[in-house]
Design an enzyme around this catalytic site. Structure first.
Site, PDB file in Angstrom:
ATOM      1  CG  HIS A 156      -2.126  -0.877   1.078  1.00 12.96           C
ATOM      2  ND1 HIS A 156      -2.086  -2.235   1.335  1.00 12.96           N
ATOM      3  CD2 HIS A 156      -3.397  -0.604   0.688  1.00 12.96           C
ATOM      4  CE1 HIS A 156      -3.274  -2.755   1.106  1.00 12.96           C
ATOM      5  NE2 HIS A 156      -4.092  -1.796   0.710  1.00 12.96           N
ATOM      6  CE  LYS A 160      -3.957  -0.482   4.732  1.00 12.45           C
ATOM      7  NZ  LYS A 160      -5.295   0.079   4.955  1.00 12.45           N
TER       8      LYS A 160
END
Ligand code: NAP
Length: 267
Positions: A156, A160
């Site tokens: 990701h 995040k």
């Protein structure tokens, strides 16, 4: 097709702005209003980036919005605290919530389920609206019946906050439901650097990669004697979640119950 009147909460967000595009570009969807905590009383066209969208009022208070505007569905893409308030209030006004906001507690979900049961109203909450990601989880569960050894690598963007991702945990849970329990790797394996083997979920391992440039990606690797199988999904931008939001809006109109997870409404 009958027109579905929609309210979007969080229209300026990364997900919310994609949802505004989806609703305004879909023939049988109508954007009735938006909920934005910073622009009460304005029109959406007064907000930067939305000048071309006419006749959409902005409210801060969901209750005021629901009293003033005729709506069928609320799409919430905000934060868990405010999202829960929005979903509960929408149900009070017989408006069906479609919630992409992540981080609802099990108690929140139970409370919403109870309200839906009492009111016989549909509500769909999905932590991942990317249809491809849901299929990746389903295919991984199919493969896990035949391959006991599996490692999940989720990748990701570096903004995040949580690791591993909710989708990786969900994949591991779905695999665990069918996989014969096994502690993977060599019985005497030893990490010479902490974290090298990732997180341990029922003996399988989950690895989290965080890099700028990435959006949301996951690879599920299965291994057996002489072969490997890789199932991979990539979300390159947030538009990838919108086909799932569209299906959810259409489906919630036909439902009288609470649903958690997009996989439960895909055929
Ligand atoms: P984002 O860009 O930060 O957008 C959140 C929006 O909510 C912002 O416009 C923010 O406004 C607004 N907001 C914050 N507090 C509010 C309040 N009290 N009342 C009304 N609006 C408020 O985040 P995002 O990336 O779009 O993600 C939104 C949610 O969707 C997150 O929970 C994320 O985890 C989730 N998500 C879900 C999926 C899925 O497939 N289900 C995919 C990606 C993300 P300000 O900017 O003014 O604070």
């Amino acid at each position: 097709m009958e027109t579905i009147n929609i309210i979007i909460a969080g229209p300026r967000g990364r997900m919310g702005s994609e949802a505004v595009k989806l609703v305004t570009n879909t023939e049988h969807f109508k954007l009735a209003a938006v909920i934005d905590h910073k622009h009460d009383g304005m029109m959406l066209s007064d907000i930067a980036g939305f000048q071309a969208i006419s006749n959409v009022p902005v409210y801060t208070d969901i209750e005021k919005c629901l009293q003033a505007v005729e709506a069928d569905v609320l799409i919430d893409l905000t934060t868990p605290e405010v999202g829960m308030h929005h979903a509960k209030t929408a149900l009070t006004y017989n408006v069906r919530p479609v919630v992409g906001t992540t981080g609802f507690s099990p108690e929140d979900l139970e409370e919403l389920q109870q309200i839906c049961d009492e009111k016989k109203l549909g509500c769909i909450i999905a932590p991942n609206f990317a249809i491809g990601a849901v299929l990746m989880m389903k295919f991984s569960q199919m493969a896990a019946k035949y391959f006991q050894d599996v490692e999940i690598i989720e990748m990701h963007h570096d903004q995040k906050l949580d690791a591993p991702s909710g989708s990786a945990v969900k994949t591991a849970e779905m695999i665990s439901a069918v996989r014969e329990s096994k502690q993977q790797g060599h019985p005497n394996e030893k990490e010479t650097m902490t974290g090298a083997r990732g997180a341990d979920f029922n003996g399988m391992h989950i690895h989290s990669v965080r890099l700028p440039g990435l959006v949301a990606h996951q690879q599920v690797l299965f291994g057996a004697d002489g072969q490997t199988l890789t199932i991979r999904h990539d979300s390159y931008h947030r538009g990838s979640f919108m086909s799932g939001v569209k299906v959810a809006v259409e489906t919630v109109m036909k439902q009288n119950a609470f649903v958690y997870g997009l996989e439960n409404i895909l055929g």
